[in-house]
Design a protein around this motif. Structure first.
Motif, PDB file in Angstrom:
ATOM      1  N   LEU A 135       0.720  -1.230  -0.072  1.00 55.42           N
ATOM      2  CA  LEU A 135       0.113  -0.012   0.031  1.00 55.42           C
ATOM      3  C   LEU A 135       0.811   1.435   0.137  1.00 55.42           C
ATOM      4  O   LEU A 135       0.702   2.140  -0.760  1.00 55.42           O
ATOM      5  N   ASN A 136       1.942   1.333   1.110  1.00 52.79           N
ATOM      6  CA  ASN A 136       2.900   2.315   0.998  1.00 52.79           C
ATOM      7  C   ASN A 136       3.442   2.663  -0.263  1.00 52.79           C
ATOM      8  O   ASN A 136       3.602   3.699  -0.691  1.00 52.79           O
ATOM      9  N   VAL A 137       4.050   1.366  -0.867  1.00 52.73           N
ATOM     10  CA  VAL A 137       4.902   1.836  -2.351  1.00 52.73           C
ATOM     11  C   VAL A 137       3.940   2.231  -3.149  1.00 52.73           C
ATOM     12  O   VAL A 137       4.454   3.205  -3.966  1.00 52.73           O
ATOM     13  N   LEU A 138       2.810   1.827  -3.386  1.00 54.08           N
ATOM     14  CA  LEU A 138       1.698   2.147  -4.368  1.00 54.08           C
ATOM     15  C   LEU A 138       1.224   3.552  -4.241  1.00 54.08           C
ATOM     16  O   LEU A 138       0.974   4.382  -5.306  1.00 54.08           O
ATOM     17  N   PHE A 139       0.857   3.885  -2.997  1.00 48.94           N
ATOM     18  CA  PHE A 139       0.102   5.138  -3.025  1.00 48.94           C
ATOM     19  C   PHE A 139       1.102   6.177  -2.325  1.00 48.94           C
ATOM     20  O   PHE A 139       0.318   7.492  -1.960  1.00 48.94           O
ATOM     21  N   HIS A 140       1.976   6.285  -1.831  1.00 46.91           N
ATOM     22  CA  HIS A 140       2.632   7.246  -0.855  1.00 46.91           C
ATOM     23  C   HIS A 140       3.334   8.334  -1.982  1.00 46.91           C
ATOM     24  O   HIS A 140       3.975   8.015  -2.828  1.00 46.91           O
ATOM     25  N   LYS A 141       2.827   9.521  -1.782  1.00 46.40           N
ATOM     26  CA  LYS A 141       3.562  10.568  -2.763  1.00 46.40           C
ATOM     27  C   LYS A 141       4.686  10.972  -2.422  1.00 46.40           C
ATOM     28  O   LYS A 141       5.166  10.886  -1.222  1.00 46.40           O
ATOM     29  N   GLY A 142       5.571  11.175  -3.509  1.00 45.00           N
ATOM     30  CA  GLY A 142       6.997  11.542  -3.150  1.00 45.00           C
ATOM     31  C   GLY A 142       7.452  12.285  -4.361  1.00 45.00           C
ATOM     32  O   GLY A 142       6.860  12.777  -5.408  1.00 45.00           O
ATOM     33  N   ASP A 143       8.834  12.925  -4.251  1.00 44.08           N
ATOM     34  CA  ASP A 143       9.315  13.789  -5.306  1.00 44.08           C
ATOM     35  C   ASP A 143       9.850  12.987  -6.604  1.00 44.08           C
ATOM     36  O   ASP A 143       9.651  13.283  -7.704  1.00 44.08           O
TER      37      ASP A 143
ATOM     38  N   CYS B 156       1.253   5.790  -7.399  1.00 49.12           N
ATOM     39  CA  CYS B 156       2.490   6.657  -7.683  1.00 49.12           C
ATOM     40  C   CYS B 156       3.532   5.999  -6.963  1.00 49.12           C
ATOM     41  O   CYS B 156       3.582   5.934  -5.672  1.00 49.12           O
ATOM     42  N   ILE B 157       4.519   5.360  -7.617  1.00 43.34           N
ATOM     43  CA  ILE B 157       5.567   4.534  -7.049  1.00 43.34           C
ATOM     44  C   ILE B 157       6.751   5.716  -7.043  1.00 43.34           C
ATOM     45  O   ILE B 157       7.238   6.193  -7.999  1.00 43.34           O
ATOM     46  N   SER B 158       7.254   5.939  -5.860  1.00 42.81           N
ATOM     47  CA  SER B 158       8.424   6.964  -5.630  1.00 42.81           C
ATOM     48  C   SER B 158       9.219   6.433  -4.475  1.00 42.81           C
ATOM     49  O   SER B 158       9.233   5.492  -3.868  1.00 42.81           O
ATOM     50  N   LEU B 159      10.364   6.985  -4.627  1.00 47.17           N
ATOM     51  CA  LEU B 159      11.553   6.828  -3.958  1.00 47.17           C
ATOM     52  C   LEU B 159      11.316   6.813  -2.191  1.00 47.17           C
ATOM     53  O   LEU B 159      11.326   6.024  -1.542  1.00 47.17           O
ATOM     54  N   GLU B 160      10.603   7.860  -2.068  1.00 51.63           N
ATOM     55  CA  GLU B 160      10.255   8.114  -0.770  1.00 51.63           C
ATOM     56  C   GLU B 160       9.180   7.128   0.001  1.00 51.63           C
ATOM     57  O   GLU B 160       9.313   6.620   0.877  1.00 51.63           O
ATOM     58  N   GLY B 161       8.431   6.826  -1.062  1.00 53.66           N
ATOM     59  CA  GLY B 161       7.144   5.562  -0.804  1.00 53.66           C
ATOM     60  C   GLY B 161       8.110   4.408  -0.578  1.00 53.66           C
ATOM     61  O   GLY B 161       7.437   3.859   0.561  1.00 53.66           O
ATOM     62  N   ILE B 162       8.992   4.198  -1.203  1.00 53.59           N
ATOM     63  CA  ILE B 162       9.702   2.954  -0.933  1.00 53.59           C
ATOM     64  C   ILE B 162      10.389   2.780   0.485  1.00 53.59           C
ATOM     65  O   ILE B 162      10.241   1.922   1.151  1.00 53.59           O
ATOM     66  N   ILE B 163      11.210   4.002   0.581  1.00 52.48           N
ATOM     67  CA  ILE B 163      11.959   4.108   1.875  1.00 52.48           C
ATOM     68  C   ILE B 163      10.945   3.979   2.943  1.00 52.48           C
ATOM     69  O   ILE B 163      11.274   3.421   4.009  1.00 52.48           O
ATOM     70  N   PHE B 164       9.648   4.861   2.978  1.00 57.85           N
ATOM     71  CA  PHE B 164       8.791   4.986   4.006  1.00 57.85           C
ATOM     72  C   PHE B 164       8.242   3.469   4.323  1.00 57.85           C
ATOM     73  O   PHE B 164       8.142   3.144   5.414  1.00 57.85           O
ATOM     74  N   SER B 165       7.978   2.714   3.397  1.00 59.86           N
ATOM     75  CA  SER B 165       7.528   1.374   3.540  1.00 59.86           C
ATOM     76  C   SER B 165       8.385   0.555   4.166  1.00 59.86           C
ATOM     77  O   SER B 165       8.141  -0.345   5.232  1.00 59.86           O
ATOM     78  N   VAL B 166       9.775   0.763   3.769  1.00 55.81           N
ATOM     79  CA  VAL B 166      10.800  -0.265   4.618  1.00 55.81           C
ATOM     80  C   VAL B 166      10.755   0.331   5.871  1.00 55.81           C
ATOM     81  O   VAL B 166      10.701  -0.539   6.936  1.00 55.81           O
ATOM     82  N   PHE B 167      10.840   1.627   6.088  1.00 55.39           N
ATOM     83  CA  PHE B 167      10.660   1.888   7.831  1.00 55.39           C
ATOM     84  C   PHE B 167       9.793   1.546   8.479  1.00 55.39           C
ATOM     85  O   PHE B 167       9.696   1.181   9.681  1.00 55.39           O
ATOM     86  N   LEU B 168       8.476   1.538   7.709  1.00 56.21           N
ATOM     87  CA  LEU B 168       7.350   1.283   8.583  1.00 56.21           C
ATOM     88  C   LEU B 168       7.255  -0.472   8.895  1.00 56.21           C
ATOM     89  O   LEU B 168       6.834  -0.982   9.967  1.00 56.21           O
ATOM     90  N   ALA B 169       7.866  -1.099   8.077  1.00 55.57           N
ATOM     91  CA  ALA B 169       8.208  -2.521   8.045  1.00 55.57           C
ATOM     92  C   ALA B 169       9.080  -2.826   9.062  1.00 55.57           C
ATOM     93  O   ALA B 169       8.832  -3.729  10.059  1.00 55.57           O
ATOM     94  N   LEU B 170      10.087  -2.164   9.189  1.00 53.94           N
ATOM     95  CA  LEU B 170      11.003  -2.187  10.364  1.00 53.94           C
ATOM     96  C   LEU B 170      10.602  -2.038  11.605  1.00 53.94           C
ATOM     97  O   LEU B 170      10.675  -2.659  12.740  1.00 53.94           O
ATOM     98  N   ARG B 171       9.801  -0.763  11.753  1.00 52.00           N
ATOM     99  CA  ARG B 171       9.022  -0.455  12.951  1.00 52.00           C
ATOM    100  C   ARG B 171       8.067  -1.833  13.522  1.00 52.00           C
ATOM    101  O   ARG B 171       8.420  -2.085  14.762  1.00 52.00           O
ATOM    102  N   LEU B 172       7.350  -2.325  12.648  1.00 44.82           N
ATOM    103  CA  LEU B 172       6.340  -3.505  12.806  1.00 44.82           C
ATOM    104  C   LEU B 172       7.296  -4.526  13.497  1.00 44.82           C
ATOM    105  O   LEU B 172       6.939  -5.117  14.389  1.00 44.82           O
ATOM    106  N   VAL B 173       8.103  -5.045  12.777  1.00 47.52           N
ATOM    107  CA  VAL B 173       9.126  -6.102  13.052  1.00 47.52           C
ATOM    108  C   VAL B 173       9.665  -5.860  14.292  1.00 47.52           C
ATOM    109  O   VAL B 173       9.696  -6.657  15.346  1.00 47.52           O
TER     110      VAL B 173
END
Lengths: 270, 293
Positions: free
Chosen positions: A82-90, A100-117
């Motif tokens: 969801l984050n990769v697909l919909f997170h808006k970035g530059d 919208c697939i953006s670098l920021e979206g990918i980084i954000f999704s990794v960040f959230l996944a790490l938090r959950l783990v």
């Protein structure tokens, strides 16, 4: 079904096993808060470092610890997607409609996944190193102030410990019922979702009935051993703080300080 | 029993010895609801302090109801039940349960805690005892059932017989003067059953704890001082186990199977070998040897 590792105590004699359950509970709460205070990877790195130390000092096999993440793999993949697909970035790689697939979206999704783990790992460390009885004693002790407003803290703690104690018993029972229904021709392998849900009913109904019967018998057995609600009980295991708990508190303070510092000085998100 | 565990028993002063009745039923009737037949009907029954009584009966004969009435888990519709001289009433249930412990059939459904010592402590904690006293009682109770080396083990990992021994320890931690085993061996394998029977007969012999063993396995009644056969809520036979087992035809009418040794004895006699009546395999072997030579 057999793999209900979450919430299962792993018997060992380690620094962590000997910590006061209240300290462990408060540590977990602090850890969870700190994970959400961290706004960059440095903060998470501090949390991860503390967690790795915890795992190593607990003497719980690493494989067993990692297994607790298995239960949330689906959740992880789902939120990441969801984050990769919909997170808006530059830095946009692909855009079509609302996707919208953006670098920021990918980084954000990794960040959230790490938090959950980190969250799941730390919580399961608590249950791996603390017996249900100690855990409920800890909860009961921490909730003591609620007794003043007539909350039945002790009864709640007892309910919790019995629920935890019955996890393996009911798991076995489920397996037994499942086999019994298979022997009577039940089909649990269907790929059809509706049929799959339908197939759960012949397991759930007998399981519920058996759980009620067990509850009834347990109630009798508890009464026969002089249990009456409202009468003052004593505790065999008294919670006492030791030097280990002081160490844990210091580690906790260092963790909080570390994460806050990374947030203040290395503020750039992610 | 080791000398050490004997000392543990002595220290807790569990020895009885007076001629008081441990449990006394006077004209007791009970039924589960208005429409159903009486589970216990006008029952007069008593157990002396220090006695080991086996209560036999097929399913639905009222033997489990007897256990629940003796501990105040059920309230009699009619008649009086006295426990160590005190009549059971709502206000003294606590004291009754302190004196009469009950071990139930399914060990999984009577364990409160995950760890052995926590579970044994449960009853003692309910009595509001001091920590040191609870610790002592756990040690004593686990020693009495031979489970001291499992003190910190997880209950879920024990065998059926071991779990049931922990359940007995949980009851012993209350320091009861009488223990009722309500089909406590029904779910165990032969080895587990033997373990339990040995533990309770030792408790009775060495500690003079009154034991009432409710069972439908007739062999288990062998070690008892007295066997009581129940049918439809009434006592239909009672006496020394060996005498009861001789009345084979009568037992069959109450749906009770003869212990194998007794059966072999009867068959041998019918076949012309004049062996004396016994329920013990070694004695039977000696008897056969005597007759053959």
């Amino acid at each position: 079904m057999k793999d209900v590792s979450f919430g299962q105590y792993y018997p060992a004699d380690s620094f962590l096993h000997r910590l006061d359950p209240r300290v462990k509970l408060l540590f977990l709460i602090a850890f969870i808060v700190v994970i959400f205070v961290a706004t960059n990877f440095y903060g998470l790195a501090v949390c991860a470092a503390v967690l790795i130390a915890i795992i190593l000092f607990s003497r719980v096999p690493v494989g067993k610890v990692l297994r607790s993440v298995r239960g949330i793999v689906f959740l992880l993949l789902f939120t990441a997607a969801l984050n990769v697909l919909f997170h808006k970035g530059d830095t946009v790689y692909y855009q079509k409609g609302i996707i919208c697939i953006s670098l920021e979206g990918i980084i954000f999704s990794v960040f959230l996944a790490l938090r959950l783990v980190l969250l799941v790992l730390c919580s399961s460390m608590l249950t791996y190193t603390t017996t249900p009885v100690a855990l409920t004693d800890g909860v009961e002790s921490l909730l003591t102030p609620l007794k003043w407003i007539f909350v039945p803290v002790h009864a709640l703690a007892l309910i919790m410990s019995i629920a935890l104690r019955f996890i393996p018993t009911l798991t076995e029972e489920t397996e037994r019922i499942k086999n019994a229904q298979l022997a009577r021709g039940a089909n649990f392998e269907s790929r059809n979702l509706i049929k799959k849900i339908g197939a759960v009913i012949p397991i759930l109904v007998p399981l519920l009935l058996s759980a009620l019967r067990k509850a009834d018998e347990l109630g009798d057995a508890m009464e026969a051993r002089c249990y009456t609600s409202g009468v003052k009980r004593t505790k065999y295991k008294k919670l006492t703080l030791t030097w280990r708990d002081l160490v844990a508190v210091l580690v906790c303070a260092a963790l909080i300080a570390g994460v806050v510092l990374t947030r203040v000085f290395l503020g750039a998100p992610y | 029993m080791t000398a050490q565990s004997g000392a543990a028993f002595g220290r807790f002063g569990l020895r009885g010895g007076s001629n008081m009745k441990a449990i006394e039923f006077c004209g007791v009737s009970f039924r589960y609801d208005e429409e159903s037949p009486f589970a216990i009907h006008k029952l007069d029954f008593s157990v002396e302090e220090g006695e080991f009584v086996a209560v036999l009966g097929h399913n639905g004969s009222g033997k489990s109801t007897l256990a629940r009435l003796s501990n105040g888990l059920l309230e009699a519709d009619e008649g009086e039940i006295r426990v160590f001289g005190t009549q059971i009433a709502r206000k003294n249930l606590y004291d009754v349960r302190k004196n009469v412990g009950v071990v139930f059939q399914n060990p999984d459904n009577q364990t409160v805690a995950t760890i052995v010592e926590d579970d044994v402590a449960f009853g003692a904690e309910n009595l509001g005892l001091a920590r040191e006293e609870i610790g002592e009682r756990i040690r004593f109770a686990l020693q009495a059932v031979g489970m001291q080396q499992y003190r910190t083990a997880a209950v879920a990992r024990l065998s059926g017989g071991q779990k049931q021994r922990v359940a007995i320890a949980g009851v012993l931690a209350l320091k009861p003067r009488a223990v009722i085993l309500d089909e406590a061996t029904a779910m165990l394998d032969p080895r587990g059953r033997r373990e339990i029977v040995e533990v309770v007969s030792r408790l009775n012999r060495e500690e003079k704890i009154t034991v009432i063993m409710i069972t439908h396995f007739m062999e288990e009644a062998l070690l008892a001082d007295r066997a009581v056969v129940m049918n439809r809520g009434e006592i239909v036979m009672q006496g020394a186990p060996a005498d009861i087992f001789e009345r084979q035809e009568e037992l069959i009418t109450y749906n009770l199977a003869m212990p194998r040794i007794g059966y072999i004895c009867n068959r041998l006699r019918a076949g012309g070998l004049p062996v004396a009546n016994t329920l013990d395999s070694e004695t039977l072997a000696e008897e056969i040897a005597r007759c053959v030579s």
